[in-house]
Motif scaffolding. Structure first.
Motif, PDB file in Angstrom:
ATOM      1  N   ALA A 128       0.835  -1.209   0.000  1.00 20.13           N
ATOM      2  CA  ALA A 128       0.000   0.000   0.000  1.00 20.13           C
ATOM      3  C   ALA A 128       0.866   1.253   0.000  1.00 20.13           C
ATOM      4  O   ALA A 128       0.528   2.247  -0.663  1.00 20.13           O
ATOM      5  CB  ALA A 128      -0.931  -0.013   1.211  1.00 20.13           C
ATOM      6  N   THR A 129       1.986   1.228   0.703  1.00 24.89           N
ATOM      7  CA  THR A 129       2.898   2.379   0.702  1.00 24.89           C
ATOM      8  C   THR A 129       3.473   2.609  -0.685  1.00 24.89           C
ATOM      9  O   THR A 129       3.556   3.757  -1.165  1.00 24.89           O
ATOM     10  CB  THR A 129       4.032   2.159   1.714  1.00 24.89           C
ATOM     11  OG1 THR A 129       3.469   1.950   3.009  1.00 24.89           O
ATOM     12  CG2 THR A 129       4.957   3.349   1.754  1.00 24.89           C
ATOM     13  N   ALA A 130       3.880   1.515  -1.346  1.00 29.53           N
ATOM     14  CA  ALA A 130       4.402   1.638  -2.712  1.00 29.53           C
ATOM     15  C   ALA A 130       3.326   2.168  -3.656  1.00 29.53           C
ATOM     16  O   ALA A 130       3.607   3.006  -4.531  1.00 29.53           O
ATOM     17  CB  ALA A 130       4.919   0.292  -3.188  1.00 29.53           C
ATOM     18  N   ALA A 131       2.071   1.705  -3.490  1.00 28.27           N
ATOM     19  CA  ALA A 131       0.982   2.198  -4.331  1.00 28.27           C
ATOM     20  C   ALA A 131       0.730   3.685  -4.095  1.00 28.27           C
ATOM     21  O   ALA A 131       0.409   4.432  -5.036  1.00 28.27           O
ATOM     22  CB  ALA A 131      -0.294   1.398  -4.055  1.00 28.27           C
ATOM     23  N   PHE A 191      -3.873   1.430   3.051  1.00 26.72           N
ATOM     24  CA  PHE A 191      -4.690   1.298   1.847  1.00 26.72           C
ATOM     25  C   PHE A 191      -5.607   2.505   1.662  1.00 26.72           C
ATOM     26  O   PHE A 191      -5.899   2.887   0.519  1.00 26.72           O
ATOM     27  CB  PHE A 191      -5.513   0.009   1.910  1.00 26.72           C
ATOM     28  CG  PHE A 191      -4.770  -1.206   1.448  1.00 26.72           C
ATOM     29  CD1 PHE A 191      -4.747  -1.556   0.117  1.00 26.72           C
ATOM     30  CD2 PHE A 191      -4.067  -1.991   2.350  1.00 26.72           C
ATOM     31  CE1 PHE A 191      -4.048  -2.669  -0.317  1.00 26.72           C
ATOM     32  CE2 PHE A 191      -3.370  -3.104   1.930  1.00 26.72           C
ATOM     33  CZ  PHE A 191      -3.354  -3.447   0.597  1.00 26.72           C
ATOM     34  N   ALA A 192      -6.063   3.099   2.743  1.00 25.63           N
ATOM     35  CA  ALA A 192      -6.866   4.311   2.625  1.00 25.63           C
ATOM     36  C   ALA A 192      -6.037   5.452   2.047  1.00 25.63           C
ATOM     37  O   ALA A 192      -6.535   6.263   1.249  1.00 25.63           O
ATOM     38  CB  ALA A 192      -7.437   4.696   3.993  1.00 25.63           C
ATOM     39  N   ALA A 193      -4.755   5.539   2.441  1.00 29.51           N
ATOM     40  CA  ALA A 193      -3.870   6.566   1.884  1.00 29.51           C
ATOM     41  C   ALA A 193      -3.668   6.350   0.388  1.00 29.51           C
ATOM     42  O   ALA A 193      -3.712   7.302  -0.410  1.00 29.51           O
ATOM     43  CB  ALA A 193      -2.525   6.549   2.613  1.00 29.51           C
ATOM     44  N   ALA A 194      -3.448   5.089  -0.022  1.00 28.96           N
ATOM     45  CA  ALA A 194      -3.294   4.794  -1.448  1.00 28.96           C
ATOM     46  C   ALA A 194      -4.564   5.157  -2.219  1.00 28.96           C
ATOM     47  O   ALA A 194      -4.503   5.736  -3.316  1.00 28.96           O
ATOM     48  CB  ALA A 194      -2.948   3.322  -1.644  1.00 28.96           C
TER      49      ALA A 194
END
Length: 436
Positions: A128-131, A191-194
Motif C-alpha cells: 500500500a505504501t508503494a501504491a 490502503f486508505a492513503a493509497a
C-alpha cells in the motif's frame, strides 16, 4: 486435490462403498423416486453430508543458526513494530494429516509453506505504501503534462481518450484499494492513503485536464451547432456521466467475475487489462489524423508507462505477492505491448506522425519539411557563401537548414525546421507550440 494417485484411488473406493450402502438403505425402504423427493423433508432417509475431521499438524523446526533471542525480537517486532532491525522471517512449513473416521477419509500434507499473519499484514502495508508513492508520482507527471500543453493549440493535439482511459484505471484502483482497506482492518490506513491519492489523481487533476481537453476539442465534432453556455454545460455533463457509467459498469463486471471460476476471472481481467493498457493507442491514432508531433511530454509518456506497469508486474511476476497469485509469463506480453506503443509514439515524434502509413492512403498535404537550397528566397545572402541559416521568426535564433546529418538520415535533419506555405522558416518546436 489429493497428493498421490494411490490416495485418490483409496478415497474413491471408500466413497463409492459409502454411496452403495446408502443406496441399499433406500432400496430397503421400498420408496419410489417420487415418494423419495416428496418425503425428503421428513428425514425418512438418514444421509450424512458432513465429514468431521481430526487434524494432526506439526510445524517444521526453526533453523539451528537462529538463536532464541533473535526469534523473540522478531516476534516482538511483528506484534509491536518499532522499526528495529531483525532477522529475516524464518521459513514457516507445516506437515499435517487430516482423518475422518465417519467417512473413512485421510488427507496428508507435507512441507506446506506459509507465513505468519503479522508478516502478511506487514507485506500488505508495504504494498500500500508503494501504491501511494506511485499515485503521487503519477499526479506530478500529469501536472507536468498539463504544464507542457499550456495553449489551446497544444491541448488540441492531446487525445481525450488517452487521458480518459487512465482516469478510469485510476478510479478502479482507488475503489479496489479502499475496499481492501475496509475488509482488512489491520492495514486500513495504508490502503486508505493509497486510495486517497488515487482519488486526488483522478477526481481533481485527471478530470480537470479532461474538462480542458473536451472544451477545446468540442468544436471538432459540433462545427455546425452554436456553442451556447447552456449547450456547453449539457455536453460536458453528458460526457462525464458516460465516464462514470463506464466506471460503474466495469466495476460491476469485475466484482461479478469474482464469484465465478478462476477461468472466468482470468478472462475478465485479461480483457479489461488489454483494453485499459491500450491507452496510448488513441494518441497514436490522433497523431495520424491530425499530423501532429510531440503532443505529449516524453517524461510523461515514459513515467506513466513505467508506473502503470508496476502493479501488474508485482501481481503476475512476483512469486511472493500479497494475493498469492502464481507468476504468469503472459505478463511479459503486456510489457512488450506497452513498449511497442511507446516506441511508435517516439518514432512519430522523430520520423513524423504518419511514417508507418503507406503513402497511397495519405491525403495530399503540404510538406512542411522540404529540402531547402541555398538559393531559396528566405535564406540570407551570407547563407549561400557561409551556410549560415536565417533566424526563426518566433524565437529569433538561427535555423539550421544545412541538413548536416550522417548519410541516409537527411530526413532527421529536415524535421528540425518547418517552412510554411508562405515560405517563412521556423524551428519545428517553435511553430508547433503556437500553431492552431
Amino acid at each position: 486435490m489429493l497428493p498421490t494417485n494411490e490416495s485418490l484411488v483409496t478415497t474413491q473406493t471408500l466413497i463409492l462403498d459409502h454411496i452403495d450402502r446408502r443406496l441399499k438403505e433406500i432400496d430397503d425402504l421400498g420408496l419410489t423416486d417420487t415418494q423419495l423427493w416428496q418425503e425428503r423433508d421428513n428425514h425418512l432417509v438418514s444421509v450424512k453430508y458432513d465429514c468431521p475431521m481430526r487434524i494432526f499438524a506439526q510445524l517444521a523446526p526453526v533453523p539451528e543458526h537462529i538463536k532464541a533471542y533473535q526469534l523473540v525480537d522478531f516476534e516482538r517486532e511483528l506484534e509491536q513494530p518499532q522499526g528495529i532491525s531483525t532477522i529475516p522471517p524464518p521459513p514457516l512449513r507445516l506437515s499435517s494429516v487430516m482423518y475422518s473416521s465417519d467417512c473413512g477419509l485421510t488427507i496428508g500434507m507435507n512441507d506446506a509453506s506459509g507465513m505468519k499473519i503479522e508478516t502478511y499484514f506487514s507485506k500488505a502495508g508495504s504494498y500500500a505504501t508503494a501504491a501511494t508513492v506511485i499515485a503521487i508520482a503519477q499526479t506530478f507527471l500529469l501536472i507536468h503534462q498539463m504544464e507542457y500543453t499550456p495553449t489551446p493549440s497544444s491541448v488540441t493535439n492531446v487525445s481525450y481518450w488517452t487521458i480518459a482511459m487512465q482516469a478510469l484505471m485510476d478510479g478502479y484502483i482507488c475503489l479496489i484499494h479502499l475496499t481492501t482497506g475496509i475488509v482488512m482492518e489491520n492495514v486500513f490506513l495504508p490502503f486508505a492513503a493509497a486510495a486517497f491519492f488515487s482519488f486526488i489523481l483522478v477526481a481533481i487533476f485527471g478530470m480537470r485536464y479532461l474538462l480542458v481537453i473536451r472544451r477545446i476539442q468540442r468544436p471538432e465534432s459540433n462545427r455546425a451547432q452554436p456553442q451556447t453556455p447552456a449547450a456547453t454545460f449539457l455536453s460536458t455533463h453528458i460526457d462525464f456521466s458516460r465516464l462514470y457509467y463506464v466506471l460503474l459498469l466495469g466495476l460491476f463486471i469485475f466484482f461479478k467475475s469474482t464469484t465465478h471460476s478462476a477461468f472466468v476471472q482470468n478472462l475478465v481481467i485479461s480483457i479489461l487489462g488489454c483494453i485499459f493498457y491500450s491507452f496510448w493507442v488513441p494518441q497514436i491514432v490522433r497523431n495520424v489524423f491530425r499530423g501532429c508531433r510531440k503532443p505529449l511530454s516524453p517524461r510523461y509518456v515514459v513515467g506513466m508507462t513505467v508506473t502503470r506497469l508496476v502493479i501488474p508486474l508485482y501481481i503476475y511476476a512476483c512469486p511472493d505477492n500479497i494475493l498469492a497469485q502464481d507468476p504468469s509469463p503472459a505478463i511479459w506480453v503486456l510489457v512488450i505491448y506497452m513498449m511497442l506503443q511507446v516506441t511508435v509514439l517516439f518514432l512519430q515524434d522523430l520520423l513524423g506522425p504518419r511514417f508507418f502509413v503507406p503513402e497511397k492512403y495519405l491525403p495530399q498535404t503540404y510538406n512542411y519539411h522540404p529540402l531547402i537550397s541555398p538559393e531559396d528566397e528566405e535564406t540570407s545572402h551570407e547563407y549561400a557563401h557561409h551556410l549560415q541559416p536565417r533566424d526563426c521568426a518566433i524565437c529569433m535564433l538561427p535555423v539550421d537548414t544545412s541538413g548536416t546529418v550522417p548519410t541516409g538520415l537527411h530526413v532527421l535533419g529536415r524535421i528540425q525546421y518547418m517552412m510554411t506555405p508562405c515560405h517563412h522558416l521556423f524551428h519545428t518546436e517553435c511553430l508547433e507550440k503556437v500553431q492552431v
